[in-house]
Design an enzyme around this catalytic site. Structure first.
Site, PDB file in Angstrom:
ATOM      1  N   SER A  99      42.876  39.853  36.960  1.00  0.00           N
ATOM      2  CA  SER A  99      43.039  40.530  38.182  1.00  0.00           C
ATOM      3  C   SER A  99      42.853  41.897  38.252  1.00  0.00           C
ATOM      4  CB  SER A  99      44.502  39.896  38.799  1.00  0.00           C
ATOM      5  OG  SER A  99      44.808  40.589  39.724  1.00  0.00           O
ATOM      6  N   TYR A 152      54.267  38.511  37.971  1.00  0.00           N
ATOM      7  CA  TYR A 152      52.965  37.933  37.939  1.00  0.00           C
ATOM      8  C   TYR A 152      51.859  38.696  37.418  1.00  0.00           C
ATOM      9  CZ  TYR A 152      48.383  37.406  39.900  1.00  0.00           C
ATOM     10  OH  TYR A 152      47.023  37.334  40.243  1.00  0.00           O
ATOM     11  N   LYS A 154      49.220  38.337  33.836  1.00  0.00           N
ATOM     12  CA  LYS A 154      47.951  38.492  33.718  1.00  0.00           C
ATOM     13  C   LYS A 154      47.614  39.252  32.763  1.00  0.00           C
ATOM     14  CE  LYS A 154      46.360  35.527  36.731  1.00  0.00           C
ATOM     15  NZ  LYS A 154      45.525  34.566  36.716  1.00  0.00           N
TER      16      LYS A 154
END
Ligand code: UFG
Length: 339
Positions: free
Chosen positions: A125, A150, A154
């Site tokens: 991302s 989150y 990643k």
């Protein structure tokens, strides 16, 4: 024909990737625990392509089951989409996010190592860039400080795969850094089906449009952008899915760890989204300007040249098409995959 395993293949992005792989002649095996996705998406992909998908209901934390699937299905490459992805929830439940995303990835990589399947395409991302020093963002920008667990998962998963390659050069790792995927397949049969109140802009807009939510909260109009609202690089999910197919097509040419931005190179503001949605779909979107949302940055858009040069991929769809397709999906499926 090559057999490709998609973890999280029943989700929004995974289901579109499955469809594009099938259309390109690959065999698709999906491994998904269905906590945030629906098997109905795969049934519809099968209908749309007239091809079948081998489905395994399983969790990435279950290394033994993964190993069995990798061996039995003679998998050549894995596209790893499975992850928890709600930013706000990750702030409230960091241990759950780190456990699921990081431990799940460790277990997948370990199973792949044992099965000698050493090609992985990872759903990363733009969040890993943190607050970029400038825009457009190229792949050689340093990774930054993430603003939530989150995002850190990643970033850490990228690091784990990079370290794995350093230890064993027979791995191939492609880190696809997605910008903001929106839209849906043109059929209106598959699309994004968020559980509860959506976090992301587009599903929120379409739920306002259909009358499920009263108005859109626009988070801040005092950013240093053209109209003060946040600017993002929105990309059609079908283009994004095609980027995965191109990465797989070109695997033999790729070496080591490749980072690739999947983006259009164009930035649009929240007000651009509202205005264009209203124009192309003929529906008014009620909104209120509110305070900035914690952790948001003013602008994020990419330079997508590397994807073109390395894997021959360029996003084809513009904003109007993205917003028409998002609306078609929402209108035809007011309750998502729930019948
Ligand atoms: N926004 C609103 N109202 C909303 C939702 C969003 O005004 O109800 C604004 C945000 O402030 C931002 C823009 O719309 O300016 C886009 O917000 P999204 O939540 O749709 O997307 P983000 O860019 O915040 O986050 C997305 C993904 C993350 C990913 C990140 C990478 O959701 O998973 O891009 O930059 F990490």
């Amino acid at each position: 024909m090559k057999n490709i395993l998609i973890t999280g293949g029943a989700g929004f992005i995974g289901s579109h990737v499955a469809l594009e792989l099938l259309e390109s002649g690959y065999n698709v095996v999906v491994y998904d625990n269905l906590v945030n996705s629906s098997k109905e998406s795969l049934k519809r992909v099968e209908e749309l392509t007239d091809k079948s998908i081998k489905f395994y209901e399983g969790d990435c934390l279950d290394e033994d089951y993964l190993l069995e699937v990798l061996k039995n299905e003679e998998i050549e490459a894995v596209i790893h989409c499975a992850a928890l992805k709600a930013v706000g929830e990750s702030v409230k439940k960091p241990l759950m996010y780190y456990h699921n995303n990081i431990t799940g990835t460790l277990s997948l990589l370990s199973a792949m190592d044992k099965a000698n399947v050493k090609n992985i395409i990872f759903s990363s991302s733009a969040t890993v860039y943190g607050k970029p020093k400038s825009v457009p963002i190229t792949e050689d920008f340093p990774k930054g400080e993430c603003t939530n667990p989150y995002g850190w998962t990643k970033s850490m998963m990228e690091q784990i795969m990079t370290d794995l390659y350093t230890s064993d050069n027979s791995w191939k790792v492609v880190l696809l850094r997605y910008f903001n995927p929106i839209g849906a397949h043109k059929s209106g049969r598959i699309g994004e089906d968020p559980k509860g109140i959506p976090n992301n802009l587009l599903p929120y807009v379409t739920q306002v449009a259909i009358g499920k939510l009263p108005y859109l909260h626009v988070y801040g109009n005092d950013y240093d952008t053209k109209d003060g609202t946040g600017v993002r690089d929105y990309i059609h999910v079908v283009d994004l899915a095609k980027g995965h197919v191109k990465a797989i097509d070109n695997l033999s040419k790729l070496n080591g760890v490749e980072v690739i931005n999947l983006a259009t190179g164009k930035g649009y503001s929240v007000l651009d989204i509202i205005n264009t949605f209203e124009k192309v779909n003929g529906i008014k979107i009620n909104y209120k300007i509110e305070a900035r949302r914690d952790g948001d940055i003013a602008q994020s858009y990419a330079d997508a040249t590397k994807a073109k040069e390395l894997i021959g991929w360029v996003a084809q769809n513009g904003l109007e098409k993205m917003l028409e397709d998002s609306w078609r999906w929402q209108k035809n499926n007011p309750n998502g995959y729930e019948q």
